[in-house]
Design a protein around this motif. Sequence first.
Motif, PDB file in Angstrom:
ATOM      1  N   THR A 260       0.832  -1.201   0.000  1.00 38.73           N
ATOM      2  CA  THR A 260       0.000   0.000   0.000  1.00 38.73           C
ATOM      3  C   THR A 260       0.871   1.256   0.000  1.00 38.73           C
ATOM      4  O   THR A 260       0.656   2.180  -0.796  1.00 38.73           O
ATOM      5  N   GLN A 261       1.866   1.283   0.885  1.00 42.50           N
ATOM      6  CA  GLN A 261       2.747   2.454   0.963  1.00 42.50           C
ATOM      7  C   GLN A 261       3.520   2.662  -0.338  1.00 42.50           C
ATOM      8  O   GLN A 261       3.585   3.782  -0.862  1.00 42.50           O
ATOM      9  N   PHE A 262       4.106   1.594  -0.858  1.00 42.44           N
ATOM     10  CA  PHE A 262       4.896   1.707  -2.085  1.00 42.44           C
ATOM     11  C   PHE A 262       4.011   2.066  -3.277  1.00 42.44           C
ATOM     12  O   PHE A 262       4.414   2.830  -4.158  1.00 42.44           O
ATOM     13  N   GLY A 263       2.801   1.513  -3.315  1.00 44.62           N
ATOM     14  CA  GLY A 263       1.880   1.819  -4.403  1.00 44.62           C
ATOM     15  C   GLY A 263       1.514   3.295  -4.446  1.00 44.62           C
ATOM     16  O   GLY A 263       1.416   3.890  -5.524  1.00 44.62           O
ATOM     17  N   GLN A 264       1.337   3.884  -3.267  1.00 50.22           N
ATOM     18  CA  GLN A 264       1.021   5.311  -3.208  1.00 50.22           C
ATOM     19  C   GLN A 264       2.167   6.150  -3.766  1.00 50.22           C
ATOM     20  O   GLN A 264       1.948   7.130  -4.481  1.00 50.22           O
ATOM     21  N   ILE A 265       3.384   5.767  -3.451  1.00 45.34           N
ATOM     22  CA  ILE A 265       4.547   6.504  -3.961  1.00 45.34           C
ATOM     23  C   ILE A 265       4.677   6.300  -5.464  1.00 45.34           C
ATOM     24  O   ILE A 265       4.868   7.256  -6.224  1.00 45.34           O
ATOM     25  N   LEU A 266       4.545   5.049  -5.918  1.00 44.34           N
ATOM     26  CA  LEU A 266       4.734   4.742  -7.333  1.00 44.34           C
ATOM     27  C   LEU A 266       3.610   5.268  -8.219  1.00 44.34           C
ATOM     28  O   LEU A 266       3.770   5.327  -9.442  1.00 44.34           O
ATOM     29  N   ALA A 267       2.504   5.679  -7.627  1.00 49.81           N
ATOM     30  CA  ALA A 267       1.429   6.272  -8.420  1.00 49.81           C
ATOM     31  C   ALA A 267       1.881   7.588  -9.053  1.00 49.81           C
ATOM     32  O   ALA A 267       1.372   7.974 -10.108  1.00 49.81           O
ATOM     33  N   ASN A 268       2.856   8.242  -8.416  1.00 49.38           N
ATOM     34  CA  ASN A 268       3.315   9.551  -8.900  1.00 49.38           C
ATOM     35  C   ASN A 268       4.816   9.632  -9.143  1.00 49.38           C
ATOM     36  O   ASN A 268       5.293  10.648  -9.647  1.00 49.38           O
ATOM     37  N   GLU A 269       5.549   8.602  -8.745  1.00 54.29           N
ATOM     38  CA  GLU A 269       7.006   8.666  -8.812  1.00 54.29           C
ATOM     39  C   GLU A 269       7.569   7.453  -9.565  1.00 54.29           C
ATOM     40  O   GLU A 269       6.874   6.467  -9.784  1.00 54.29           O
ATOM     41  N   THR A 270       8.843   7.537  -9.892  1.00 59.35           N
ATOM     42  CA  THR A 270       9.531   6.453 -10.603  1.00 59.35           C
ATOM     43  C   THR A 270      10.093   5.445  -9.605  1.00 59.35           C
ATOM     44  O   THR A 270      10.229   5.749  -8.407  1.00 59.35           O
ATOM     45  N   PRO A 271      10.456   4.260 -10.087  1.00 61.03           N
ATOM     46  CA  PRO A 271      11.117   3.297  -9.210  1.00 61.03           C
ATOM     47  C   PRO A 271      12.375   3.873  -8.533  1.00 61.03           C
ATOM     48  O   PRO A 271      12.614   3.617  -7.354  1.00 61.03           O
ATOM     49  N   ASP A 272      13.146   4.666  -9.276  1.00 58.78           N
ATOM     50  CA  ASP A 272      14.358   5.241  -8.691  1.00 58.78           C
ATOM     51  C   ASP A 272      14.043   6.168  -7.523  1.00 58.78           C
ATOM     52  O   ASP A 272      14.775   6.199  -6.532  1.00 58.78           O
ATOM     53  N   VAL A 273      12.944   6.914  -7.626  1.00 56.27           N
ATOM     54  CA  VAL A 273      12.546   7.802  -6.527  1.00 56.27           C
ATOM     55  C   VAL A 273      12.142   6.976  -5.311  1.00 56.27           C
ATOM     56  O   VAL A 273      12.513   7.297  -4.175  1.00 56.27           O
ATOM     57  N   LEU A 274      11.388   5.896  -5.522  1.00 53.68           N
ATOM     58  CA  LEU A 274      11.006   5.026  -4.408  1.00 53.68           C
ATOM     59  C   LEU A 274      12.248   4.469  -3.721  1.00 53.68           C
ATOM     60  O   LEU A 274      12.353   4.502  -2.489  1.00 53.68           O
ATOM     61  N   ILE A 275      13.188   3.960  -4.494  1.00 50.77           N
ATOM     62  CA  ILE A 275      14.416   3.396  -3.922  1.00 50.77           C
ATOM     63  C   ILE A 275      15.162   4.465  -3.125  1.00 50.77           C
ATOM     64  O   ILE A 275      15.643   4.208  -2.015  1.00 50.77           O
ATOM     65  N   ALA A 276      15.234   5.679  -3.654  1.00 51.62           N
ATOM     66  CA  ALA A 276      15.907   6.779  -2.952  1.00 51.62           C
ATOM     67  C   ALA A 276      15.193   7.115  -1.657  1.00 51.62           C
ATOM     68  O   ALA A 276      15.836   7.374  -0.628  1.00 51.62           O
ATOM     69  N   LYS A 277      13.861   7.109  -1.670  1.00 51.68           N
ATOM     70  CA  LYS A 277      13.083   7.404  -0.452  1.00 51.68           C
ATOM     71  C   LYS A 277      13.322   6.345   0.603  1.00 51.68           C
ATOM     72  O   LYS A 277      13.440   6.650   1.796  1.00 51.68           O
ATOM     73  N   ILE A 278      13.348   5.082   0.192  1.00 54.29           N
ATOM     74  CA  ILE A 278      13.611   4.006   1.144  1.00 54.29           C
ATOM     75  C   ILE A 278      15.008   4.174   1.744  1.00 54.29           C
ATOM     76  O   ILE A 278      15.188   4.062   2.955  1.00 54.29           O
ATOM     77  N   SER A 279      15.989   4.438   0.892  1.00 53.48           N
ATOM     78  CA  SER A 279      17.365   4.609   1.374  1.00 53.48           C
ATOM     79  C   SER A 279      17.480   5.804   2.311  1.00 53.48           C
ATOM     80  O   SER A 279      18.216   5.753   3.297  1.00 53.48           O
ATOM     81  N   ALA A 280      16.730   6.869   2.039  1.00 47.84           N
ATOM     82  CA  ALA A 280      16.789   8.084   2.876  1.00 47.84           C
ATOM     83  C   ALA A 280      16.239   7.826   4.273  1.00 47.84           C
ATOM     84  O   ALA A 280      16.651   8.481   5.228  1.00 47.84           O
ATOM     85  N   LYS A 281      15.348   6.865   4.428  1.00 46.06           N
ATOM     86  CA  LYS A 281      14.785   6.560   5.746  1.00 46.06           C
ATOM     87  C   LYS A 281      15.825   6.001   6.702  1.00 46.06           C
ATOM     88  O   LYS A 281      15.614   5.963   7.904  1.00 46.06           O
ATOM     89  N   MET A 282      16.939   5.544   6.169  1.00 46.77           N
ATOM     90  CA  MET A 282      17.990   4.964   7.012  1.00 46.77           C
ATOM     91  C   MET A 282      19.058   5.981   7.377  1.00 46.77           C
ATOM     92  O   MET A 282      19.997   5.667   8.071  1.00 46.77           O
ATOM     93  N   SER A 283      18.922   7.199   6.906  1.00 43.79           N
ATOM     94  CA  SER A 283      19.915   8.237   7.172  1.00 43.79           C
ATOM     95  C   SER A 283      19.662   8.905   8.498  1.00 43.79           C
ATOM     96  O   SER A 283      18.612   9.016   8.992  1.00 43.79           O
TER      97      SER A 283
END
Length: 196
Positions: free
Chosen positions: A173-196
């Motif tokens: 659900t969370q990833f689907g909401q992001i991917l509705a408006n963003e690219t796979p690369d943006v999703l991957i970057a957002k996930i990686s940013a959560k660990m910073s």
Amino acid sequence: MHRILLRFFLALLLVAATIVPAAAASASETLSASVDRIIDLLVDPAYKNPQTKPAMRAKLITTIDGIFDMKELSRRALGAQWNKFTPEQQGRFVTAFGNLLQHTYLDKIESYTDEKVQYLKEQELGPGKAEIATKVVGKGKEIPITYRLIDHSGWKVYDVIIEGVSLVQNYRTQFGQILANETPDVLIAKISAKMS
């Protein structure tokens, strides 16, 4: 949501090391052996020793990494979106998602006290798939946790369901909401940013 995350921490504790000792082991036997290995690590006095804790933590991480089929879990967490990722993006997503789960839940796993696991039922979901119902009992609470495993040269967890809430579905659900408006690369970057 916080309650669900706390229960997922307990779920991770239960499934921490599913490298199958024998090819003929059932999903329940594999899960039970995994729980025993992770608890053995956590109750080892070396885990509390500041000098040996880093090495013990590394063992714990390796054990946890061995329990999940991260590619399968990642594929299911993305659902139909998985096929829109290039193979290179899929690989980066699997790594980032695995790191996110580790970063999010490792401290909670390490807070294990003396909860007990009851194995209630194993059900076949189809060829090479099984579902195991368990109950975690401790501190006056009983938490139902169901594991879904797949046999890819050994049983591996691909979903954890806590009180009816699926880890895979929650992230889908969370990833689907992001991917509705963003690219796979943006999703991957957002996930990686959560660990910073």
